[in-house]
Design a protein around this motif. Sequence first.
Motif, PDB file in Angstrom:
ATOM      1  N   CYS A 283      55.824  32.858  55.407  1.00 19.82           N
ATOM      2  CA  CYS A 283      56.883  33.875  56.397  1.00 19.82           C
ATOM      3  C   CYS A 283      56.315  34.879  57.151  1.00 19.82           C
ATOM      4  CB  CYS A 283      57.806  34.631  55.284  1.00 19.82           C
ATOM      5  SG  CYS A 283      58.833  33.605  54.109  1.00 19.82           S
ATOM      6  N   TRP A 284      54.954  34.786  57.242  1.00 22.27           N
ATOM      7  CA  TRP A 284      53.987  35.713  57.860  1.00 22.27           C
ATOM      8  C   TRP A 284      52.980  35.089  58.758  1.00 22.27           C
ATOM      9  CZ3 TRP A 284      55.798  40.732  57.525  1.00 22.27           C
ATOM     10  CH2 TRP A 284      56.741  40.894  56.268  1.00 22.27           C
ATOM     11  N   ASN A 285      52.540  35.765  59.744  1.00 22.19           N
ATOM     12  CA  ASN A 285      51.598  35.171  60.754  1.00 22.19           C
ATOM     13  C   ASN A 285      50.198  35.424  60.190  1.00 22.19           C
ATOM     14  OD1 ASN A 285      50.564  37.779  61.220  1.00 22.19           O
ATOM     15  ND2 ASN A 285      52.053  38.064  62.926  1.00 22.19           N
ATOM     16  N   HIS A 286      49.296  34.856  60.895  1.00 23.18           N
ATOM     17  CA  HIS A 286      48.117  34.830  60.748  1.00 23.18           C
ATOM     18  C   HIS A 286      47.433  36.083  60.331  1.00 23.18           C
ATOM     19  CE1 HIS A 286      43.970  32.945  60.727  1.00 23.18           C
ATOM     20  NE2 HIS A 286      43.699  34.202  61.111  1.00 23.18           N
ATOM     21  N   GLU A 287      47.681  36.966  61.086  1.00 26.45           N
ATOM     22  CA  GLU A 287      46.869  38.362  60.996  1.00 26.45           C
ATOM     23  C   GLU A 287      47.389  38.872  59.771  1.00 26.45           C
ATOM     24  OE1 GLU A 287      47.966  37.131  63.849  1.00 26.45           O
ATOM     25  OE2 GLU A 287      46.336  36.986  64.890  1.00 26.45           O
ATOM     26  N   ASP A 288      48.922  38.736  59.382  1.00 24.94           N
ATOM     27  CA  ASP A 288      49.618  39.551  58.201  1.00 24.94           C
ATOM     28  C   ASP A 288      49.031  38.951  57.069  1.00 24.94           C
ATOM     29  OD1 ASP A 288      50.905  41.360  59.853  1.00 24.94           O
ATOM     30  OD2 ASP A 288      52.705  39.932  60.059  1.00 24.94           O
ATOM     31  N   CYS A 289      48.743  37.598  56.937  1.00 22.13           N
ATOM     32  CA  CYS A 289      48.519  36.694  55.855  1.00 22.13           C
ATOM     33  C   CYS A 289      46.950  37.366  55.487  1.00 22.13           C
ATOM     34  CB  CYS A 289      48.273  35.396  56.125  1.00 22.13           C
ATOM     35  SG  CYS A 289      50.038  34.805  56.016  1.00 22.13           S
ATOM     36  N   VAL A 290      46.191  37.490  56.347  1.00 23.17           N
ATOM     37  CA  VAL A 290      44.852  37.963  56.271  1.00 23.17           C
ATOM     38  C   VAL A 290      45.015  39.467  55.509  1.00 23.17           C
ATOM     39  CG1 VAL A 290      42.687  38.747  57.361  1.00 23.17           C
ATOM     40  CG2 VAL A 290      43.621  36.664  57.959  1.00 23.17           C
ATOM     41  N   LYS A 291      45.784  40.286  56.072  1.00 27.07           N
ATOM     42  CA  LYS A 291      46.046  41.476  55.569  1.00 27.07           C
ATOM     43  C   LYS A 291      46.329  41.735  53.817  1.00 27.07           C
ATOM     44  CE  LYS A 291      47.112  43.624  59.787  1.00 27.07           C
ATOM     45  NZ  LYS A 291      48.008  44.372  60.707  1.00 27.07           N
ATOM     46  N   ILE A 292      47.370  40.724  53.837  1.00 29.70           N
ATOM     47  CA  ILE A 292      47.734  40.626  52.542  1.00 29.70           C
ATOM     48  C   ILE A 292      46.804  39.979  51.485  1.00 29.70           C
ATOM     49  CG2 ILE A 292      49.473  39.381  50.980  1.00 29.70           C
ATOM     50  CD1 ILE A 292      51.384  39.299  53.411  1.00 29.70           C
ATOM     51  N   LEU A 293      46.074  39.032  51.880  1.00 28.95           N
ATOM     52  CA  LEU A 293      45.134  38.617  50.967  1.00 28.95           C
ATOM     53  C   LEU A 293      43.921  39.450  50.840  1.00 28.95           C
ATOM     54  CD1 LEU A 293      45.106  34.821  52.097  1.00 28.95           C
ATOM     55  CD2 LEU A 293      46.071  35.864  50.008  1.00 28.95           C
ATOM     56  N   GLN A 294      43.500  40.181  51.809  1.00 27.51           N
ATOM     57  CA  GLN A 294      42.662  41.342  51.636  1.00 27.51           C
ATOM     58  C   GLN A 294      42.829  42.306  50.586  1.00 27.51           C
ATOM     59  OE1 GLN A 294      42.336  42.767  55.637  1.00 27.51           O
ATOM     60  NE2 GLN A 294      40.344  41.538  56.174  1.00 27.51           N
ATOM     61  N   GLN A 295      44.348  42.769  50.334  1.00 25.64           N
ATOM     62  CA  GLN A 295      44.759  43.436  49.428  1.00 25.64           C
ATOM     63  C   GLN A 295      44.556  42.922  48.059  1.00 25.64           C
ATOM     64  OE1 GLN A 295      45.448  46.571  49.564  1.00 25.64           O
ATOM     65  NE2 GLN A 295      45.253  46.847  51.799  1.00 25.64           N
ATOM     66  N   CYS A 296      44.802  41.462  47.953  1.00 27.62           N
ATOM     67  CA  CYS A 296      44.519  40.786  46.709  1.00 27.62           C
ATOM     68  C   CYS A 296      43.109  40.707  46.265  1.00 27.62           C
ATOM     69  CB  CYS A 296      45.236  39.201  47.057  1.00 27.62           C
ATOM     70  SG  CYS A 296      46.801  39.185  47.118  1.00 27.62           S
ATOM     71  N   LYS A 297      42.212  40.615  47.303  1.00 27.51           N
ATOM     72  CA  LYS A 297      40.758  40.388  46.887  1.00 27.51           C
ATOM     73  C   LYS A 297      40.533  41.566  46.236  1.00 27.51           C
ATOM     74  CE  LYS A 297      36.421  38.807  48.880  1.00 27.51           C
ATOM     75  NZ  LYS A 297      35.633  40.011  48.366  1.00 27.51           N
ATOM     76  N   LYS A 298      41.052  42.929  46.660  1.00 30.12           N
ATOM     77  CA  LYS A 298      40.774  44.231  45.889  1.00 30.12           C
ATOM     78  C   LYS A 298      41.372  44.235  44.627  1.00 30.12           C
ATOM     79  CE  LYS A 298      40.980  46.821  50.510  1.00 30.12           C
ATOM     80  NZ  LYS A 298      41.759  47.798  51.087  1.00 30.12           N
ATOM     81  N   ALA A 299      42.206  43.439  44.406  1.00 31.19           N
ATOM     82  CA  ALA A 299      43.186  43.609  43.110  1.00 31.19           C
ATOM     83  C   ALA A 299      42.573  42.924  41.943  1.00 31.19           C
ATOM     84  CB  ALA A 299      44.556  43.394  43.239  1.00 31.19           C
ATOM     85  N   ILE A 300      41.808  41.551  42.241  1.00 29.77           N
ATOM     86  CA  ILE A 300      41.285  40.659  41.458  1.00 29.77           C
ATOM     87  C   ILE A 300      39.655  40.730  41.021  1.00 29.77           C
ATOM     88  CG2 ILE A 300      43.152  38.976  41.847  1.00 29.77           C
ATOM     89  CD1 ILE A 300      41.021  37.272  43.453  1.00 29.77           C
ATOM     90  N   PRO A 301      39.243  40.189  40.106  1.00 32.25           N
ATOM     91  CA  PRO A 301      37.935  40.309  39.603  1.00 32.25           C
ATOM     92  C   PRO A 301      37.176  39.247  40.358  1.00 32.25           C
ATOM     93  CG  PRO A 301      38.916  39.233  37.900  1.00 32.25           C
ATOM     94  CD  PRO A 301      40.196  39.852  39.053  1.00 32.25           C
ATOM     95  N   THR A 302      35.821  38.931  40.036  1.00 33.64           N
ATOM     96  CA  THR A 302      35.037  38.073  40.778  1.00 33.64           C
ATOM     97  C   THR A 302      35.542  36.411  40.213  1.00 33.64           C
ATOM     98  OG1 THR A 302      33.462  37.936  38.958  1.00 33.64           O
ATOM     99  CG2 THR A 302      33.282  39.543  40.974  1.00 33.64           C
ATOM    100  N   ARG A 303      35.177  35.471  40.742  1.00 40.42           N
ATOM    101  CA  ARG A 303      35.338  34.038  40.454  1.00 40.42           C
ATOM    102  C   ARG A 303      34.819  33.877  39.078  1.00 40.42           C
ATOM    103  NH1 ARG A 303      34.508  28.576  43.979  1.00 40.42           N
ATOM    104  NH2 ARG A 303      35.577  27.183  42.210  1.00 40.42           N
ATOM    105  N   ASP A 304      33.702  34.428  38.907  1.00 42.02           N
ATOM    106  CA  ASP A 304      33.099  34.130  37.485  1.00 42.02           C
ATOM    107  C   ASP A 304      33.797  35.003  36.204  1.00 42.02           C
ATOM    108  OD1 ASP A 304      30.861  32.866  38.522  1.00 42.02           O
ATOM    109  OD2 ASP A 304      29.421  34.487  38.563  1.00 42.02           O
ATOM    110  N   ALA A 305      34.644  35.818  36.767  1.00 39.76           N
ATOM    111  CA  ALA A 305      35.544  36.772  35.666  1.00 39.76           C
ATOM    112  C   ALA A 305      36.973  36.077  35.701  1.00 39.76           C
ATOM    113  CB  ALA A 305      35.581  38.031  36.196  1.00 39.76           C
ATOM    114  N   GLY A 306      37.331  34.774  36.425  1.00 42.43           N
ATOM    115  CA  GLY A 306      38.326  34.337  36.518  1.00 42.43           C
ATOM    116  C   GLY A 306      39.302  34.603  37.409  1.00 42.43           C
ATOM    117  N   GLY A 307      38.893  35.478  38.545  1.00 44.26           N
ATOM    118  CA  GLY A 307      39.428  35.806  39.679  1.00 44.26           C
ATOM    119  C   GLY A 307      40.121  34.905  40.552  1.00 44.26           C
ATOM    120  N   LYS A 308      41.283  34.887  41.007  1.00 45.28           N
ATOM    121  CA  LYS A 308      41.638  33.937  41.817  1.00 45.28           C
ATOM    122  C   LYS A 308      43.236  34.277  42.430  1.00 45.28           C
ATOM    123  CE  LYS A 308      43.476  30.499  38.571  1.00 45.28           C
ATOM    124  NZ  LYS A 308      43.272  29.050  38.019  1.00 45.28           N
ATOM    125  N   VAL A 309      43.322  33.757  43.887  1.00 43.47           N
ATOM    126  CA  VAL A 309      44.896  33.782  44.176  1.00 43.47           C
ATOM    127  C   VAL A 309      45.394  32.531  43.940  1.00 43.47           C
ATOM    128  CG1 VAL A 309      46.107  34.208  46.236  1.00 43.47           C
ATOM    129  CG2 VAL A 309      44.063  35.481  45.732  1.00 43.47           C
TER     130      VAL A 309
END
Length: 377
Positions: A283-309
């Motif tokens: 539902c969102w354009n490229h720039e908005d998706c990047v912003k949303i996923l950047q917030q997700c990256k802040k919210a999750i741990p590293t990949r080794d700790a099981g973090g993912k979207v």
Amino acid sequence: MENVNGTSHILDELNTQDLLHGNVQILHHFMSSLKSQALRCACGLGIPAALHRLGGSATLAGLLDETGLHPSKLPYLRRLMRALTVSGIFATAKHKQQSPAATEGNSSDSETVYTLTPASRLLVGDGPSSTMSALLNPRPETGFAMFFKLEEWFRDDGGAGTLFKMAHGVTSPWDLAKVDADYNRGLNKACVADTSFVMDIILRGRGGDVFRGLTSLVDVGGGYGSAAVAIARAFPDVKCTVMDLQQVISEAPDDGVVQFVAGDMFEFVPPAQATFFKNVLDCWNHEDCVKILQQCKKAIPTRDAGGKVIIINVVVGHGPDNIAVKETQVFYDMYMMSISGIEREEHEWRKIFLEAGFSDYRITPILGYQSIIEVFP
């Protein structure tokens, strides 16, 4: 012979079979809009449910009686069912004895028995399929009739905004839902039905493995929480939270299975081992998706700790290699175009993930026209 538009030389370059094939192809595309109208009519008349009540099969006479239609409609019912049978919605078999009540129809067709297919079984009753909700929407003009303005929208200089706005005066379905209670109920019903259907498919198969081993998950833009509730019940050890706007969360049924949090995903996503999106990012354009996923990256741990979207969405070009899937993906993209949304090819998803700071991703195309995407920090 010269064509009035001076195009006879074009026709001369094609042989007879090419001309006939081209003519059929164009007419087929032009007439294809009748498929959706015929299907919507059949659902409105309750034909799939009638077949189900009759044990999964019936003659025209049986359908006529079960649906309560006037006998004068019998020959027209035959034509409706024939069209939907050719399109694969229903199937046919031959009845050994001709029904006297069907003599108004064609004698050979009166012996035909119509049966349900896997497709039409999804249209029976209150099953978890968004298809029924969409087809029975009392306001079909809000869905596809706006595409009669598609040429006008393309010729516009941009001042009209989205195609949806040109047709309805507001930018998106969510804006219309704020001011139209009936439309809001229909939209929410379709979203809940689709989510229930998709999550059932995921959790009954190997798609459920993407949630295995998680301890917490946030369903971002999760609406009434249908997906999160399904995940929590399938994996009781996963603490599930649903985040959406206040006006959505305030109406969500809270049965205590998941936690609801009001918020703006552009500003903050609650911490969790994984974040989850179902039909949100398209539902969102490229720039908005990047912003949303950047917030997700802040919210999750590293990949080794099981973090993912975890993303449920179309990846154009992925999925079963058949024309129905391919056309559904690109036509769904055209539908999303009406609200400035987009269904993306893999390279478009990849660019978003990299710009948002993620390092890797995995696409699992096991949901028909949609895929499961796991994105890793």
